[in-house]
Design an enzyme around this catalytic site. Sequence first.
Site, PDB file in Angstrom:
ATOM      1  N   SER A  57      10.043  27.954  22.750  1.00 56.70           N
ATOM      2  CA  SER A  57       8.538  27.567  21.812  1.00 56.70           C
ATOM      3  C   SER A  57       8.856  27.914  20.413  1.00 56.70           C
ATOM      4  O   SER A  57       7.862  27.365  19.757  1.00 56.70           O
ATOM      5  CB  SER A  57       7.624  28.620  22.497  1.00 56.70           C
ATOM      6  OG  SER A  57       7.555  28.261  23.740  1.00 56.70           O
ATOM      7  N   ASP A  87       3.529  37.670  33.075  1.00 52.37           N
ATOM      8  CA  ASP A  87       3.663  39.053  33.740  1.00 52.37           C
ATOM      9  C   ASP A  87       5.066  39.523  33.845  1.00 52.37           C
ATOM     10  O   ASP A  87       5.263  40.791  33.356  1.00 52.37           O
ATOM     11  CB  ASP A  87       2.758  39.073  34.927  1.00 52.37           C
ATOM     12  CG  ASP A  87       1.365  38.919  34.587  1.00 52.37           C
ATOM     13  OD1 ASP A  87       0.875  39.265  33.504  1.00 52.37           O
ATOM     14  OD2 ASP A  87       0.604  38.473  35.385  1.00 52.37           O
ATOM     15  N   HIS A 112      -4.290  40.125  30.628  1.00 56.24           N
ATOM     16  CA  HIS A 112      -4.192  40.099  32.160  1.00 56.24           C
ATOM     17  C   HIS A 112      -3.978  41.703  32.200  1.00 56.24           C
ATOM     18  O   HIS A 112      -2.807  42.188  31.562  1.00 56.24           O
ATOM     19  CB  HIS A 112      -3.395  39.194  32.760  1.00 56.24           C
ATOM     20  CG  HIS A 112      -3.396  39.589  34.345  1.00 56.24           C
ATOM     21  ND1 HIS A 112      -4.436  39.677  34.886  1.00 56.24           N
ATOM     22  CD2 HIS A 112      -2.622  39.281  35.148  1.00 56.24           C
ATOM     23  CE1 HIS A 112      -4.097  39.655  36.387  1.00 56.24           C
ATOM     24  NE2 HIS A 112      -2.827  39.478  36.386  1.00 56.24           N
TER      25      HIS A 112
END
Length: 333
Positions: A57, A87, A112
């Site tokens: 990325s 996660d 999250h």
Amino acid sequence: MSEIGTRVYTECDADLSLIQNVLVAVIGYGSQGHAQALNLRDSGVNVVIGLKENSASRKSAQDSGFEVLLPQEAAKKAQLIALLVPDPAQRDVYESAIKHNLSEGDALLFSHGFNIRYGYITPPDGVDVLMVAPKGPGHMVRREYLDNRGTPAVFAIEKDASGRCFDLALSYAKGIGALRAGAIQTTFTEETETDLFGEQAVLCGGLEQLIQYGYETLVEAGYQPEVAYFEVLHELKLIIDLIVEGGLSKSRWSISDTAEYGSYVSGPRVIDKHVKENMKKILGEIRSGEFANRFIKDQDSGANEFTQLREIAARHPIEEVGARLRALFSWSK
């Protein structure tokens, strides 16, 4: 029932200058990372991106005009660190790049609550720990922001070391555009447990299994696979759109009397009380940490179970039929 209540916070409840006056390091530039970073920057927030040297990325973030640093450099430089990698990767990134670069008064943000809820990450005292979790994937978060709308979110405060964590969470939520739609306060525990349950029992696991069983039932009875695909999968979007727009009642109002009557007399026989009992068992595994332990243990050992299950799912006949139909019809182009 939640003790927090159901107040919906909107833009008038937040001071954008709070997040504008700190440097935000977004660690990760995937689905949520890229969307939140771009939205924050467009809201006048100073943002740097933290990515490993070999991250796929990295070029995308640089092409978007961001300063891209190594995760440890970004964490050391910023006052708010948004940990937005997947996660399973968060523990290693936290231990190797963030833990020793947190200073008293810094803030650590998640989208999250998994790693906090199950104790895989334990931030030090003196650091704010908060969550802003958009209720939609990253591309939606970005698209809605650009359309001058927003994606709803929930937010939570795990540790308010500074005394301003609540206001900072709302400011961040405003920066990503979430307060245009509204945000509800929750807790890390509630967000994590309900999110996992929704994914496993209804939205992903439950729904996918229902679709596959419906498809198999029709094909095994001699109906064309293509027709079965249309009836149990393709038309699902039409119903879901109605439910999202106006709840179950709008869906019932919009369908034919035949379909509505059939749903009343047949639905409870397909999804019977045994299903609810199974749902309770799944929720129990989530709350006890059994699911988290199984998932992380598999990830740590090379994700063998995950890979096998993914391969099995990809081989289901509905995938080949769907790909062929989508290539033929204009609605998929």
